[in-house]
Design a protein around this motif. Structure first.
Motif, mmCIF file in Angstrom:
data_model
loop_
_atom_site.group_PDB
_atom_site.id
_atom_site.type_symbol
_atom_site.label_atom_id
_atom_site.label_comp_id
_atom_site.label_asym_id
_atom_site.label_seq_id
_atom_site.Cartn_x
_atom_site.Cartn_y
_atom_site.Cartn_z
ATOM 1 N N ARG A 1 1.057 -1.087 -0.432
ATOM 2 C CA ARG A 1 -0.471 0.041 0.263
ATOM 3 C C ARG A 1 0.704 0.786 0.377
ATOM 4 O O ARG A 1 2.212 1.326 0.217
ATOM 5 N N VAL A 2 0.183 2.344 -1.004
ATOM 6 C CA VAL A 2 1.186 3.544 -0.674
ATOM 7 C C VAL A 2 0.613 4.819 0.174
ATOM 8 O O VAL A 2 -0.886 4.904 -0.213
ATOM 9 N N LYS A 3 0.796 5.488 0.377
ATOM 10 C CA LYS A 3 -0.171 6.379 1.243
ATOM 11 C C LYS A 3 0.916 8.444 1.183
ATOM 12 O O LYS A 3 1.736 8.117 1.157
ATOM 13 N N LEU A 4 -0.316 8.295 0.724
ATOM 14 C CA LEU A 4 0.467 10.331 0.550
ATOM 15 C C LEU A 4 -1.070 11.103 1.115
ATOM 16 O O LEU A 4 -2.235 11.190 1.118
ATOM 17 N N ALA A 5 -0.730 12.271 1.830
ATOM 18 C CA ALA A 5 -0.869 13.407 2.473
ATOM 19 C C ALA A 5 -1.745 12.270 3.479
ATOM 20 O O ALA A 5 -3.300 12.607 3.587
ATOM 21 N N GLY A 6 -1.346 11.300 4.295
ATOM 22 C CA GLY A 6 -2.771 10.523 5.553
ATOM 23 C C GLY A 6 -3.953 9.597 4.809
ATOM 24 O O GLY A 6 -4.501 9.180 5.296
ATOM 25 N N GLU A 7 -3.688 9.593 3.251
ATOM 26 C CA GLU A 7 -4.291 8.679 2.835
ATOM 27 C C GLU A 7 -3.886 7.625 1.811
ATOM 28 O O GLU A 7 -3.108 7.661 1.153
ATOM 29 N N TRP A 8 -4.833 6.724 1.765
ATOM 30 C CA TRP A 8 -3.873 5.285 0.899
ATOM 31 C C TRP A 8 -4.168 5.790 -0.264
ATOM 32 O O TRP A 8 -5.841 5.898 -1.278
ATOM 33 N N ILE A 9 -3.484 5.934 -1.116
ATOM 34 C CA ILE A 9 -3.959 5.670 -2.857
ATOM 35 C C ILE A 9 -3.488 4.890 -3.747
ATOM 36 O O ILE A 9 -3.577 5.268 -4.551
ATOM 37 N N ALA A 10 -3.007 3.683 -3.271
ATOM 38 C CA ALA A 10 -2.848 2.598 -3.973
ATOM 39 C C ALA A 10 -2.563 1.153 -2.612
ATOM 40 O O ALA A 10 -2.201 1.574 -2.074
ATOM 41 N N ARG B 1 -5.686 4.315 -6.277
ATOM 42 C CA ARG B 1 -7.213 5.284 -6.426
ATOM 43 C C ARG B 1 -7.392 6.714 -7.185
ATOM 44 O O ARG B 1 -7.049 7.179 -7.030
ATOM 45 N N PRO B 2 -8.876 6.217 -8.160
ATOM 46 C CA PRO B 2 -9.426 7.155 -9.568
ATOM 47 C C PRO B 2 -9.299 8.571 -8.840
ATOM 48 O O PRO B 2 -9.298 9.379 -7.852
ATOM 49 N N PHE C 1 3.364 11.413 -14.070
ATOM 50 C CA PHE C 1 2.461 11.579 -13.736
ATOM 51 C C PHE C 1 2.543 12.939 -11.963
ATOM 52 O O PHE C 1 3.720 12.614 -11.444
ATOM 53 N N SER C 2 1.407 13.627 -12.234
ATOM 54 C CA SER C 2 1.630 14.191 -10.826
ATOM 55 C C SER C 2 0.544 13.233 -9.811
ATOM 56 O O SER C 2 -0.021 12.390 -10.277
ATOM 57 N N ALA C 3 0.541 14.030 -8.462
ATOM 58 C CA ALA C 3 -0.897 12.804 -8.100
ATOM 59 C C ALA C 3 -1.062 14.376 -7.048
ATOM 60 O O ALA C 3 -0.690 15.168 -7.143
ATOM 61 N N SER C 4 -2.393 14.248 -6.664
ATOM 62 C CA SER C 4 -3.126 15.053 -6.123
ATOM 63 C C SER C 4 -3.837 14.434 -4.501
ATOM 64 O O SER C 4 -4.843 13.680 -5.420
ATOM 65 N N VAL C 5 -4.119 15.162 -3.856
ATOM 66 C CA VAL C 5 -4.754 14.601 -2.442
ATOM 67 C C VAL C 5 -5.121 15.657 -1.810
ATOM 68 O O VAL C 5 -4.578 16.191 -0.808
ATOM 69 N N GLY C 6 -6.499 16.301 -1.802
ATOM 70 C CA GLY C 6 -7.109 16.876 -0.900
ATOM 71 C C GLY C 6 -5.921 18.030 -0.962
ATOM 72 O O GLY C 6 -6.473 18.895 -2.692
ATOM 73 N N ASP C 7 -5.992 19.261 -0.283
ATOM 74 C CA ASP C 7 -5.136 20.290 -0.797
ATOM 75 C C ASP C 7 -3.707 19.959 -0.780
ATOM 76 O O ASP C 7 -2.762 20.687 -1.455
ATOM 77 N N ARG C 8 -3.537 18.738 -1.111
ATOM 78 C CA ARG C 8 -2.071 18.794 -1.365
ATOM 79 C C ARG C 8 -1.589 17.868 -3.312
ATOM 80 O O ARG C 8 -2.467 17.190 -2.787
ATOM 81 N N SER C 9 -0.700 18.465 -3.930
ATOM 82 C CA SER C 9 -0.472 17.863 -4.534
ATOM 83 C C SER C 9 1.272 18.297 -4.918
ATOM 84 O O SER C 9 1.825 18.175 -4.238
ATOM 85 N N ALA C 10 1.708 16.988 -5.466
ATOM 86 C CA ALA C 10 2.857 16.976 -5.957
ATOM 87 C C ALA C 10 3.294 16.503 -7.420
ATOM 88 O O ALA C 10 2.460 14.986 -8.311
#
Length: 297
Positions: A41-50, A75-76, A97-106
């Motif tokens: 599993r992968v976590k970003l911004a406190g949420e699981w994204i994969a 995660r879609p 790809f970039s990633a965006s979760v809530g207010d966080r993007s990279a």
């Protein structure tokens, strides 16, 4: 500092000490991919994204293992295609790809090989994440640090009664008949000495630490004018606790004798310092116990 199937002197590394017994020469570069067979599993911004039980691990010469996730297990909406493409020398066109979760993007945090040759079809429809761009990677509920775990990486520690002496010019720095030898995949044996058998007044703590995903955080010592001629894992991780707080000496920087034979640094043993993962600091790494090594979500 790490190695395994494709790193340092491993079988697929660029300076392997062994060879494949085949009638025809092998290609200079061999890539190896296999199912990880572990939930990752992968976590970003406190949420699981994969979250996947179908990860493929790619071993590429001179690189750490890389985990590739099926796009269906990501995660879609998290990954956003970038107007950026690169070329992989073996695997062809690579989209980023970039990633965006809530207010966080990279930016530039994941990639996919989009024009794979037939021999690499196992990576079709899969994406890999930049390790240090993510908050954390987990196998089941245990955090994995440094890079995806290499199943071919092995450490064995053995007690020895051989006579090991460390000298600086005419002075004796260490003299022991109870060294501990650590055998690590891709590396020549490393000899560790109990501090009681060392003239610790000769060791001057050096600035800077390095991180090994398999052993923990290493501190270094200067010996006279010899910079970082020795190192120690003050609190080695539980898997290699037997070398905790022992000291090892670098034979290309100081004279090390084993049973009166002078040791030399084996070819191809230089390492690239490994940075600590996002969200972990040196204090946490030194204190790695159940709560640090195996943090729950």
């Amino acid at each position: 500092m790490t190695m395994g199937l494709s790193w340092q002197q491993g079988p697929l590394g660029g300076a392997t000490v062994g060879r494949f017994l085949t009638p025809e020469p092998l290609p200079q570069r061999l890539l190896f991919a296999e199912p990880l067979r572990r939930r990752m599993r992968v976590k970003l911004a406190g949420e699981w994204i994969a979250d996947s039980e179908d990860v493929v691990l790619l071993h590429e010469p001179g690189r750490y293992p890389v985990a590739y996730f099926p796009l269906a297990d990501v995660r879609p909406g998290v990954l956003v295609s970038e107007n950026r493409a690169t070329q992989h020398r073996d695997l062809g066109d690579t989209a980023w790809f970039s990633a965006s979760v809530g207010d966080r993007s990279a930016d530039h945090v994941a990639w996919q090989h989009t024009a794979l040759p037939e021999f690499a079809h196992v990576l079709q429809g899969r994406v890999a994440f930049a390790w240090r761009a993510m908050d954390a990677f987990y196998e089941e509920d245990e955090r994995i640090v440094g890079h995806a775990a290499d199943a071919y990486h092995r450490l064995d520690i053995r007690q020895s009664s051989r006579h090991l002496v460390v000298k600086l010019e005419d002075g004796v720095i260490a003299d022991t008949t109870r060294p501990v030898v650590l055998f690590e995949s891709g590396f020549a044996p490393r000899w560790y000495v109990p501090r009681e058998d060392i003239d610790e007044n000769s060791l001057t703590p050096a600035e800077g630490q390095t991180f090994c995903p398999y052993k923990g955080l290493a501190s270094y010592y200067d010996i006279g004018s010899r910079k970082k001629a020795a190192w120690s894992y003050p609190q080695a991780w539980p898997e290699v606790a037997r070398v905790s707080n022992l000291v090892s000496f670098e034979p290309d920087k100081i004279d090390v004798f084993l049973d009166d034979k002078k040791l030399v640094l084996a070819p191809g043993q230089s390492v690239v310092p490994h940075g600590i993962d996002r969200g972990l600091d040196p204090g946490e790494m030194l204190g790695r116990g159940d709560k640090i090594a195996h943090p729950r979500n």
